[in-house]
Design a protein around this motif. Structure first.
Motif, PDB file in Angstrom:
ATOM      1  N   ASP A 180       0.858  -1.182   0.000  1.00 45.07           N
ATOM      2  CA  ASP A 180       0.000   0.000   0.000  1.00 45.07           C
ATOM      3  C   ASP A 180       0.893   1.230   0.000  1.00 45.07           C
ATOM      4  N   THR A 181       1.009   1.884  -1.145  1.00 42.82           N
ATOM      5  CA  THR A 181       1.916   3.030  -1.237  1.00 42.82           C
ATOM      6  C   THR A 181       1.420   4.235  -0.445  1.00 42.82           C
ATOM      7  N   HIS A 182       0.152   4.218  -0.026  1.00 44.29           N
ATOM      8  CA  HIS A 182      -0.373   5.330   0.771  1.00 44.29           C
ATOM      9  C   HIS A 182      -0.142   5.123   2.261  1.00 44.29           C
ATOM     10  N   GLY A 183       0.263   3.910   2.661  1.00 37.12           N
ATOM     11  CA  GLY A 183       0.669   3.677   4.032  1.00 37.12           C
ATOM     12  C   GLY A 183      -0.402   3.988   5.068  1.00 37.12           C
ATOM     13  N   THR A 184       0.055   4.417   6.227  1.00 34.66           N
ATOM     14  CA  THR A 184      -0.825   4.605   7.376  1.00 34.66           C
ATOM     15  C   THR A 184      -1.528   5.949   7.348  1.00 34.66           C
ATOM     16  N   VAL A 185      -0.819   6.982   6.953  1.00 40.39           N
ATOM     17  CA  VAL A 185      -1.390   8.327   6.931  1.00 40.39           C
ATOM     18  C   VAL A 185      -0.631   9.169   5.903  1.00 40.39           C
ATOM     19  N   PRO A 191      -3.185  23.592   1.007  1.00 38.65           N
ATOM     20  CA  PRO A 191      -4.412  24.057   1.655  1.00 38.65           C
ATOM     21  C   PRO A 191      -5.605  23.180   1.271  1.00 38.65           C
ATOM     22  N   VAL A 192      -6.484  22.935   2.213  1.00 39.98           N
ATOM     23  CA  VAL A 192      -7.597  22.014   1.997  1.00 39.98           C
ATOM     24  C   VAL A 192      -8.440  22.435   0.796  1.00 39.98           C
ATOM     25  N   SER A 193      -8.611  23.733   0.583  1.00 41.52           N
ATOM     26  CA  SER A 193      -9.462  24.217  -0.515  1.00 41.52           C
ATOM     27  C   SER A 193      -8.871  23.940  -1.892  1.00 41.52           C
ATOM     28  N   MET A 194      -7.597  23.544  -1.955  1.00 36.41           N
ATOM     29  CA  MET A 194      -6.942  23.222  -3.236  1.00 36.41           C
ATOM     30  C   MET A 194      -6.851  21.727  -3.495  1.00 36.41           C
ATOM     31  N   ARG A 195      -7.140  20.914  -2.514  1.00 34.49           N
ATOM     32  CA  ARG A 195      -6.829  19.491  -2.603  1.00 34.49           C
ATOM     33  C   ARG A 195      -7.645  18.752  -3.646  1.00 34.49           C
ATOM     34  N   LEU A 196      -7.046  17.693  -4.173  1.00 34.54           N
ATOM     35  CA  LEU A 196      -7.751  16.752  -5.020  1.00 34.54           C
ATOM     36  C   LEU A 196      -8.526  15.781  -4.132  1.00 34.54           C
ATOM     37  N   PRO A 197      -9.659  15.260  -4.612  1.00 37.07           N
ATOM     38  CA  PRO A 197     -10.451  14.318  -3.795  1.00 37.07           C
ATOM     39  C   PRO A 197      -9.625  13.091  -3.420  1.00 37.07           C
ATOM     40  N   SER A 198      -9.803  12.609  -2.187  1.00 36.53           N
ATOM     41  CA  SER A 198      -9.073  11.436  -1.721  1.00 36.53           C
ATOM     42  C   SER A 198      -9.792  10.842  -0.519  1.00 36.53           C
ATOM     43  N   SER A 199      -9.658   9.534  -0.354  1.00 38.00           N
ATOM     44  CA  SER A 199     -10.241   8.849   0.808  1.00 38.00           C
ATOM     45  C   SER A 199      -9.180   8.523   1.855  1.00 38.00           C
ATOM     46  N   ASP A 200      -7.944   8.967   1.647  1.00 37.28           N
ATOM     47  CA  ASP A 200      -6.859   8.707   2.600  1.00 37.28           C
ATOM     48  C   ASP A 200      -7.137   9.379   3.941  1.00 37.28           C
ATOM     49  N   ARG A 201      -6.546   8.808   4.984  1.00 40.59           N
ATOM     50  CA  ARG A 201      -6.468   9.537   6.248  1.00 40.59           C
ATOM     51  C   ARG A 201      -5.380  10.601   6.079  1.00 40.59           C
ATOM     52  N   ARG A 202      -5.714  11.841   6.373  1.00 42.11           N
ATOM     53  CA  ARG A 202      -4.787  12.950   6.096  1.00 42.11           C
ATOM     54  C   ARG A 202      -4.577  13.827   7.318  1.00 42.11           C
ATOM     55  N   LEU A 203      -3.350  14.311   7.440  1.00 36.88           N
ATOM     56  CA  LEU A 203      -3.017  15.351   8.397  1.00 36.88           C
ATOM     57  C   LEU A 203      -2.735  16.620   7.608  1.00 36.88           C
ATOM     58  N   ALA A 204      -3.495  17.671   7.873  1.00 36.50           N
ATOM     59  CA  ALA A 204      -3.321  18.936   7.162  1.00 36.50           C
ATOM     60  C   ALA A 204      -2.137  19.682   7.763  1.00 36.50           C
ATOM     61  N   ALA A 205      -1.051  19.810   6.981  1.00 39.00           N
ATOM     62  CA  ALA A 205       0.195  20.364   7.480  1.00 39.00           C
ATOM     63  C   ALA A 205       0.502  21.703   6.829  1.00 39.00           C
ATOM     64  N   ARG A 206       1.173  22.563   7.569  1.00 39.61           N
ATOM     65  CA  ARG A 206       1.604  23.859   7.042  1.00 39.61           C
ATOM     66  C   ARG A 206       2.942  23.700   6.325  1.00 39.61           C
ATOM     67  N   PHE A 207       3.036  24.270   5.133  1.00 38.87           N
ATOM     68  CA  PHE A 207       4.290  24.290   4.383  1.00 38.87           C
ATOM     69  C   PHE A 207       5.211  25.350   4.964  1.00 38.87           C
ATOM     70  N   VAL A 208       6.467  24.968   5.207  1.00 38.21           N
ATOM     71  CA  VAL A 208       7.482  25.906   5.697  1.00 38.21           C
ATOM     72  C   VAL A 208       8.560  26.040   4.623  1.00 38.21           C
ATOM     73  N   PRO A 209       8.749  27.227   4.033  1.00 38.08           N
ATOM     74  CA  PRO A 209       9.721  27.376   2.934  1.00 38.08           C
ATOM     75  C   PRO A 209      11.158  27.158   3.394  1.00 38.08           C
ATOM     76  N   TYR A 210      11.886  26.428   2.576  1.00 38.93           N
ATOM     77  CA  TYR A 210      13.326  26.252   2.764  1.00 38.93           C
ATOM     78  C   TYR A 210      13.935  26.079   1.389  1.00 38.93           C
ATOM     79  N   ASN A 211      14.988  26.847   1.081  1.00 40.81           N
ATOM     80  CA  ASN A 211      15.579  26.858  -0.257  1.00 40.81           C
ATOM     81  C   ASN A 211      16.928  26.169  -0.349  1.00 40.81           C
ATOM     82  N   GLY A 212      17.368  25.556   0.713  1.00 38.06           N
ATOM     83  CA  GLY A 212      18.630  24.839   0.640  1.00 38.06           C
ATOM     84  C   GLY A 212      19.841  25.641   1.068  1.00 38.06           C
TER      85      GLY A 212
END
Length: 392
Positions: A180-185, A191-212
């Protein structure tokens, strides 16, 4: 807790994962990053602990192995869910097949080293980038939960109906009936308003920019802009494809816009188009998240790092996509009302779109709303507690 990160060697992929690595280490957990050798310096420069997995595979080697022994021979004539028939027939089908075989080749090459390290180190959790299938394969063999992290819009999730057949031979030789490539979570930083439909269990996370890094504030950014400012960037992936060859045309087209145009480019591309047209500033080695607070709009190719950084800074975007996943990202972003997507890179259309972004307050209002939504999602530090519960 011991957490093993798994990804194939593309540096911007690690940029997305690095803040979560930092948060886990700051909370006292042990973290290791298993990837191909060429990413060693990227991982260690960001304070990560590197573990070599597999070999470096250049484009010629990937092409040869895809041709000689593909993991998947064909994709159906009818597209997967949420993909348009016209797009599929217009070239997405072939590009998707190539991409999937490339992911499988890397997974097959890396997974034995990941499992061997995992048996010795005994992680409590495996965190993997969504197309790094060595992660869920190794987690299944080791018997630990796996956490999937798509980089921005979860377009790989649209392909999950193909992954059982794609990975059947690798799973079989590892003694797994399937994987199962989708694993546990799934940790989703879109942002939730941009997401594609999915039945996965999801944790909504904030993106933190980092450029290396190195991340250095340029003195001119501290000066008043003196008017409106527009950033133009094609991102790392587009640069490697040669998309910056269009930069001279874009600079000329946007020089007529009533704003300062700041183009983030490589030194090689700057030399190619110098001298810059009036009103255009050519810049290299400047992190996008440091520039965008001074900008009123951004033109980008729809790469996840560029789009999510602009969302994080609340800047309206014109997305000019080049690849299928970028088209999907551009459409999803434009659907929020915070910007536009342009698939025909004509000079007049480019100027018109950027002029609209600067002139109409609705774009700025929607971008500010999207930023607020993104900032309300779980920070990397808040994710740590969720992952601790999952591992226990």
């Amino acid at each position: 807790m011991r957490v093993l990160f798994v990804l194939w060697a593309y540096r911007t992929h690690y940029y997305h994962l690095a803040p979560l690595c930092w948060a886990l280490r700051a909370a006292g957990h042990e973290v290791r990053v298993a990837t191909q050798p060429s990413l060693r310096d990227v991982v260690t420069a960001a304070g990560g602990v590197f573990v070599a997995a597999g070999a470096d595979l250049d484009r010629d080697e990937l092409r040869r192995r895809r041709t000689e022994k593909p993991f998947l021979d064909e994709l159906p004539a009818t597209p997967s869910r949420d993909l348009a028939d016209d797009d599929w027939r217009g070239g997405w089908r072939a590009k998707t097949l190539d991409a999937l075989n490339g992911f499988a080749i890397r997974a097959d090459d890396m997974v034995d080293d990941v499992i061997a390290f995992g048996r010795a180190w005994r992680p409590d959790l495996v965190v993997h980038e969504a197309t790094s299938y060595a992660g869920p394969l190794a987690a299944a063999v080791l018997g630990v939960p796996s956490v999937r992290v798509p980089l921005g819009l979860d377009s790989p999730g649209l392909l999950d109906e193909y992954t059982p057949a794609l990975l059947a031979s690798v799973a079989g030789r590892l003694g797994l009936p399937s994987v199962d490539t989708h694993g546990t979570v799934t940790v989703d930083n879109t942002p939730v308003s941009m997401r594609l439909p999915s039945s996965d269990r999801r944790l909504a996370a904030r993106f933190v920019p980092y450029n290396g890094g190195p991340e250095i504030v340029s003195p001119w950014l501290l000066e008043p802009a003196g008017g409106r400012r527009v950033c133009v960037t094609w991102g790392t992936a587009a640069v490697t494809r040669g998309a910056n060859l269009l930069a001279g045309d874009v600079a000329e087209a946007l020089s007529a816009v009533d704003a300062e145009i700041v183009m983030l480019m490589t030194e090689q591309d700057i030399r190619r188009i110098e001298p810059a047209p009036p009103g255009v500033r050519l810049v290299t080695s400047l992190p996008l998240h440091l520039l965008l607070p001074s900008c009123d709009a951004i033109v980008n190719q729809g790469g996840s790092g560029s789009v999510l950084t602009a969302i994080d800074r609340g800047v309206p975007q014109l997305v000019v996509p080049q690849l299928p996943d970028e088209v999907l990202c551009g459409r999803a972003y434009a659907g929020t009302g915070a910007g536009e997507v342009l698939t025909d890179l004509r000079a007049d259309l480019l100027r018109e779109s950027v002029t609209r972004l600067l002139a109409e307050p609705a774009y700025r209002d929607a971008a500010a709303k999207l930023r607020e939504e993104a900032h309300g999602q779980l920070s990397p530090a808040a994710l740590v507690g969720e992952l601790e519960r999952l591992a226990s």
